[in-house]
Design an enzyme around this catalytic site. Structure first.
Site, PDB file in Angstrom:
ATOM      1  N   HIS A 133       0.865  -1.185   0.000  1.00 59.92           N
ATOM      2  CA  HIS A 133       0.000   0.000   0.000  1.00 59.92           C
ATOM      3  C   HIS A 133       0.900   1.234   0.000  1.00 59.92           C
ATOM      4  O   HIS A 133       2.010   1.198   0.527  1.00 59.92           O
ATOM      5  CB  HIS A 133      -0.826  -0.071   1.298  1.00 59.92           C
ATOM      6  CG  HIS A 133      -1.882   0.984   1.450  1.00 59.92           C
ATOM      7  ND1 HIS A 133      -1.600   2.255   1.893  1.00 59.92           N
ATOM      8  CD2 HIS A 133      -3.222   0.943   1.259  1.00 59.92           C
ATOM      9  CE1 HIS A 133      -2.727   2.947   1.972  1.00 59.92           C
ATOM     10  NE2 HIS A 133      -3.729   2.177   1.584  1.00 59.92           N
ATOM     11  N   ASP A 210       3.228  -4.495   7.926  1.00 58.99           N
ATOM     12  CA  ASP A 210       2.056  -3.638   7.822  1.00 58.99           C
ATOM     13  C   ASP A 210       0.835  -4.528   8.056  1.00 58.99           C
ATOM     14  O   ASP A 210       0.451  -5.301   7.174  1.00 58.99           O
ATOM     15  CB  ASP A 210       2.035  -2.998   6.437  1.00 58.99           C
ATOM     16  CG  ASP A 210       0.748  -2.235   6.168  1.00 58.99           C
ATOM     17  OD1 ASP A 210      -0.170  -2.278   7.012  1.00 58.99           O
ATOM     18  OD2 ASP A 210       0.656  -1.602   5.104  1.00 58.99           O
ATOM     19  N   GLN A 213      -4.498  -4.715   7.168  1.00 65.23           N
ATOM     20  CA  GLN A 213      -5.568  -5.626   6.760  1.00 65.23           C
ATOM     21  C   GLN A 213      -5.623  -6.884   7.616  1.00 65.23           C
ATOM     22  O   GLN A 213      -6.659  -7.536   7.714  1.00 65.23           O
ATOM     23  CB  GLN A 213      -5.390  -6.020   5.287  1.00 65.23           C
ATOM     24  CG  GLN A 213      -5.562  -4.868   4.309  1.00 65.23           C
ATOM     25  CD  GLN A 213      -6.934  -4.226   4.412  1.00 65.23           C
ATOM     26  OE1 GLN A 213      -7.914  -4.860   4.811  1.00 65.23           O
ATOM     27  NE2 GLN A 213      -6.999  -2.946   4.090  1.00 65.23           N
ATOM     28  N   LYS A 236      -9.889  -0.122  10.908  1.00 62.91           N
ATOM     29  CA  LYS A 236     -10.064  -1.314  10.071  1.00 62.91           C
ATOM     30  C   LYS A 236     -10.295  -2.550  10.930  1.00 62.91           C
ATOM     31  O   LYS A 236     -10.371  -3.661  10.435  1.00 62.91           O
ATOM     32  CB  LYS A 236      -8.827  -1.510   9.193  1.00 62.91           C
ATOM     33  CG  LYS A 236      -8.614  -0.401   8.159  1.00 62.91           C
ATOM     34  CD  LYS A 236      -7.456  -0.726   7.240  1.00 62.91           C
ATOM     35  CE  LYS A 236      -6.921   0.495   6.521  1.00 62.91           C
ATOM     36  NZ  LYS A 236      -7.650   0.834   5.300  1.00 62.91           N
ATOM     37  N   CYS A 374      -4.783   2.579  -3.462  1.00 66.66           N
ATOM     38  CA  CYS A 374      -3.468   2.977  -2.944  1.00 66.66           C
ATOM     39  C   CYS A 374      -2.427   1.910  -3.226  1.00 66.66           C
ATOM     40  O   CYS A 374      -1.549   1.647  -2.407  1.00 66.66           O
ATOM     41  CB  CYS A 374      -3.536   3.279  -1.441  1.00 66.66           C
ATOM     42  SG  CYS A 374      -4.624   4.629  -1.044  1.00 66.66           S
TER      43      CYS A 374
HETATM   44  C1  LIG Z   1      -2.306  -2.697   3.647  1.00 73.59           C
HETATM   45  C2  LIG Z   1      -2.581  -1.324   4.151  1.00 73.59           C
HETATM   46  N1  LIG Z   1      -1.593  -0.617   4.730  1.00 73.59           N
HETATM   47  C3  LIG Z   1      -1.790   0.607   5.234  1.00 73.59           C
HETATM   48  C4  LIG Z   1      -3.025   1.217   5.172  1.00 73.59           C
HETATM   49  C5  LIG Z   1      -3.171   2.595   5.731  1.00 73.59           C
HETATM   50  O1  LIG Z   1      -4.042   2.638   6.808  1.00 73.59           O
HETATM   51  P1  LIG Z   1      -4.590   4.040   7.342  1.00 73.59           P
HETATM   52  O2  LIG Z   1      -5.140   4.758   6.172  1.00 73.59           O
HETATM   53  O3  LIG Z   1      -5.621   3.664   8.329  1.00 73.59           O
HETATM   54  O4  LIG Z   1      -3.426   4.762   7.943  1.00 73.59           O
HETATM   55  C6  LIG Z   1      -4.090   0.521   4.567  1.00 73.59           C
HETATM   56  C7  LIG Z   1      -5.446   1.087   4.481  1.00 73.59           C
HETATM   57  O5  LIG Z   1      -5.810   1.859   3.659  1.00 73.59           O
HETATM   58  C8  LIG Z   1      -3.856  -0.765   4.059  1.00 73.59           C
HETATM   59  O6  LIG Z   1      -4.842  -1.469   3.472  1.00 73.59           O
END
Ligand SMILES: Cc1ncc(COP(=O)(O)O)c(C=O)c1O
Ligand SMILES: Cc1ncc(COP(=O)(O)O)c(C=O)c1O
Lengths: 416, 152, 416, 152
Positions: A133, A210, A213, A236, A374
């Site tokens: 992401h 990370d 998910q 999430k 993203c």
């Molecule tokens: C795999 C992954 N990493 C990071 C993020 C970033 O999370 P957040 O937008 O809650 O900071 C997301 C969500 O959009 C994600 O799906």
């Protein structure tokens, strides 16, 4: 992950009871029942979470760590109890390893900035995967630019699994850190993080996982996977927006310089010399999202009551059903065919662009996401601009998947 | 207990006495162990000086700027540890800590049990333990600075 | 500020109606009615704010900016409408100048890190005042260390006002930025920011105003004061925790490099080259605190309905009364005697340490704060370790001040 | 209007036709103005090429990867602006923008008014305006890259 197949998915009654816990699932959208299949973007919240946040403001609200009065004491205890809940949820060794942030993105930025600025030297390498992401790419680009470190990319195979053996070629004594998603938000790929971490550690590299998910989809155990850094977002995980967690192994966190400066993260301040507070407070500058953290605890306890292994089994059943149903449509192509997949299915339909698909599904109350998620580097690697993505949560049903499939008929009606 | 009762339990006569007339306050030229303790919450500070000879705390002095609880705790601690072995002092700290964080037998703590009222005031527990954390630092990492934050 | 004296404080009925809007004010503490006098730490929240946050989760919850489905559209609109509300509240020229952060501390860190890393060179000077909160000191120390810039301190006079003419001596062509609190959280001093900003601009320096305490206490107008940067926290403005605002003049914000990297702040991402999104999104990486921002709007509309000039007048009346009452006690000394003071009174009583005072006041339900208030350099300058501080909000009453004074009798009973 | 009605208003026949068979798609060798437009939300992209002679848009071509709305909008725009003066094109953009963001008279917009259905889909307005923002960039800052984010 064989032990998981032993776990039974929910009975209809159980699933109904779970759905009843989430007020938003009763919404009507465009005159239809909401089928919320955008859980990878954010999940809906159980009433216990919503009520905990409101109750905090009604009866417990004060700033934390700073006052001796009654409300301040209550608020501080609730806040620190939530930290303990997170510690247990992650099976971290110590509360000192749990830093509250505003979200997964900030958690990763904190590591890139604080750890990265201290430990990355020109020519050092940061390994990312093709599945990441933007939140696990751009912070590394920013710190690479600042330090002269270099990004290396671990490619994927045709199933959207990490390329077998790909890491062997990338790891060297120059590799300082590997930043890898646990579950890929674009494809649902579950990465074999335990093995990856062991291999990286053997090569002397740190590993950031990370978990944005993964946290809502699979049981987590920091001792088992042995990660150095693990990042996640509350929103999430059925929790409130504006709360994130960063787990850092204590021996690593101890060496990290402060990230943001301000109240609560200091021991003493003078204009000449400032000394910093103990862990984890050194990394929590300013008033935290107290109400959010307190409510987040309810979200964790909620999924723990149900059991993450059962949630995993439930989502697996839905995902398998969705993949099969989509693949049964001749003009539909699902993206990737990972060996282990969790809760996320992206697809393309020949006649229509993902945005138009999402708009038409929305017209029958089915909420999915479209676009690059993203994941621009992944999209480019796959030679596409975007996908339509359905992502599941604890409360989704087969009927909702069927409504999605049904909605594709309408897409064809309009576009063929 | 009523909160009024809890309050007078916190500010017992012995606490007030020690906070107004701290024992062993001052500087110790013969000190061979020294540590500074901070309470980042309120800025309270204590400088603890020990003379340890053959495993015994032969003498102790402290300088403290703090609330009644933290000054009284330092004063009571200084009395309690003087002449004790390092091991005895450490055992005392463990018992003291147990007294403040859970229910436990206070009979062996003597005068130190005057601080048990702090238990009902979680935000003040740090005030009572600051001197002890500083002692721990002085014994184990001489010339260290410590905080009480880990009690939060 | 003469126009303010024309404004009438609240009638008893008005004040009662206002109090009824805040659920927490009905709490019993230690068997007594709560007298919440710790508003400089955080304010209580009106029911409209609490309910807006809960309603968001029940009926509007989705991630923003990223989806085309109904809830995503609603959530995005609500989020951007809140930005517009903040813009109007600050009288900023454009929504592009309003960045949402997690709090005032992060807002200041963002500026120090992003603007500072680009524009500060070795030997450049950053001017801070002796009145600053740690959150407006430590970020500057961190960036000074990184860039080789140097901190200079604007001293105060015996009233805890900024030293007259002090700035003349400090400003030079080396001065790149002046970071100043609008209202000092330790003393209530209202700084003459309009004049200071004009003088700094004439000298070619930028100005950051820390508005954490001011935003709830006095009308704000970015055009009138002409600040380059203005930072504030929602939770001190009757809004939720985990939300902050950073106002930056557009021409300045345009030149600033990204702070955190991640989703939403990019235009395009590839492993080779990432381009960044437009203002203000470039500075909002990751999922924001959507529910918090949406609820914050209600807080702003709440104070706007009452009128910040009336809130100012009300708090002034309380503050004057508190200062007089405290000064009437022979063993009590109030800290500072600023020409203009807003809502905050700190004091010392001879017989007892601030912590003990706060504990005893708490025993009769009066919540005040004790300690250094994240103002260690100010405490050192004043030669003290800490103070007891009462700070007022829109809902406080004279009776509550009287209860504080009454409580001091109990302090004396115990400690004399 | 029912949402069903709104949906068929969004995907009118002329939109579907232009999205499937975009006019003026391709490359323009004689172009003297060029801009790239991005929609950061979805990754949609358009490359717009113009030949401007004596203040008139003599020719126009575009390459676009995007949804039905964005492709149709680019196609309809290309037809509408070809042969028009730069001033006329800019006036058209203003009217088009008004149509999508507020109630306004669409009579003077001709075929472009087919996109008025987008109004009921705020998240899709960016799809309809991407081509126009890119045009604006090509006319005012040739060789620029723009996004639609400011419409958010
Ligand atoms: C795999 C992954 N990493 C990071 C993020 C970033 O999370 P957040 O937008 O809650 O900071 C997301 C969500 O959009 C994600 O799906
Ligand atoms: C003057 C001042 N600046 C900055 C801050 C920091 O605000 P926050 O903790 O909400 O980030 C505060 C509040 O504690 C303050 O009073």
């Amino acid at each position: 992950m064989p032990h998981r197949s032993l776990v039974a998915p929910f009975s209809d009654t159980e699933l109904e009871a779970i759905r009843a816990d989430f007020p938003a699932l009763g919404l009507k959208v465009r005159g239809q029942n909401l089928a919320y299949l955008d859980n990878a973007a954010t999940t809906q919240k159980p009433a216990a979470v919503i009520e905990a946040e409101a109750a905090f403001y009604r009866t417990q609200n004060a700033n934390v760590h700073r006052g001796v009065h009654y409300l301040s004491q209550i608020a501080t205890e609730l806040f620190e109890d939530a930290r303990e809940t997170v510690r247990r949820f992650l099976n971290a060794k110590s509360r000192r390893e749990i830093v509250f942030t505003k979200g997964c993105t900030e958690s990763i930025n904190l590591v890139a900035h604080s750890w990265g600025a201290k430990f990355l030297k020109p020519g050092d390498e940061i390994v990312l995967s093709q599945l990441e992401h933007h939140s696990n790419i751009v912070p590394w680009q920013l710190i690479a630019e600042r330090t002269g470190a270099v990004l290396r990319v671990w490619d994927i195979d045709e199933n959207c699994d990490l390329m077998q053996g790909g890491l062997d070629e990338l790891l060297s004594e120059r590799t300082k850190i590997v930043a890898l998603t646990h579950i890929a938000n674009g494809t649902g790929t579950i990465n074999p993080i335990k093995q990856v971490i062991a291999q990286c550690h053997a090569a002397g590299a740190k590993v950031l996982i990370d978990g944005a998910q993964a946290a809502a989809r699979t049981p987590l155990d920091m001792q088992l996977i042995d990660a150095d850094f693990y990042a996640l977002s509350a929103h999430k995980l059925y929790g409130p927006t504006g709360v994130g967690v960063l787990y850092v192994r204590e021996s690593v966190l101890e060496q990290m310089p402060p990230y943001q400066g301000g109240g609560d993260m200091i021991r003493t301040v003078s204009f000449d010399r400032t000394t910093y507070n103990d862990l984890p407070y050194r990394f929590e500058a300013g008033t935290p999202n107290v109400a959010g953290v307190v409510a987040f605890r309810q979200a964790i306890e909620y999924v723990q009551r149900i059991g993450l292994d059962r949630i995993f089994a439930h989502e697996k059943e839905l995902t398998d059903f969705a993949v099969q149903s989509l693949n049964a449509e001749p003009d539909v192509k699902t993206i990737g065919n990972p060996k282990n997949r969790a809760g996320i299915v992206a697809f393309l339909i020949e006649c229509a662009h993902p945005h138009d698909v999402a708009t038409i599904l929305d017209s029958i109350g089915v909420a999915v996401r479209s676009g690059h998620h993203c994941n621009m580097p992944l999209m480019k690697r796959l030679g596409i601009n975007g996908t339509t993505r359905a992502s599941f949560g604890v409360y989704n049903t087969k009927t909702e998947v069927e409504r999605l499939i049904e909605g594709l008929k309408k897409v064809r009606e309009i576009f063929q | 207990m009523t909160f009024e009762g809890e309050l007078s339990d916190l500010y017992q006569q012995v606490i007030l006495d020690h906070s107004k007339h701290p024992r062993n306050a001052g500087s110790l030229d013969s000190a061979n162990r020294r540590a500074v303790g901070h309470n980042p919450l309120c800025g309270d500070q204590i400088v603890l000086m020990l003379e340890v000879k053959d495993g015994v705390i032969a003498d102790v002095k402290f300088q403290s700027s703090g609330c009644a609880i933290s000054v009284a705790s330092a004063s009571l601690m200084s009395e309690a540890i003087k002449g004790k072995t390092v091991q005895e002092a450490e055992l005392m700290f463990r018992k003291f800590h147990e007294m403040l964080t859970g229910a436990c037998d206070t009979s062996s703590l003597g005068k130190l049990s005057a601080l048990s009222g702090t238990r009902e005031f979680p935000m003040r527990v740090k005030c009572a333990t600051l001197a002890w954390h500083t002692l721990e630092a002085a014994l184990n990492n001489p010339n260290q600075t410590v905080t009480t934050e880990s009690d939060a």
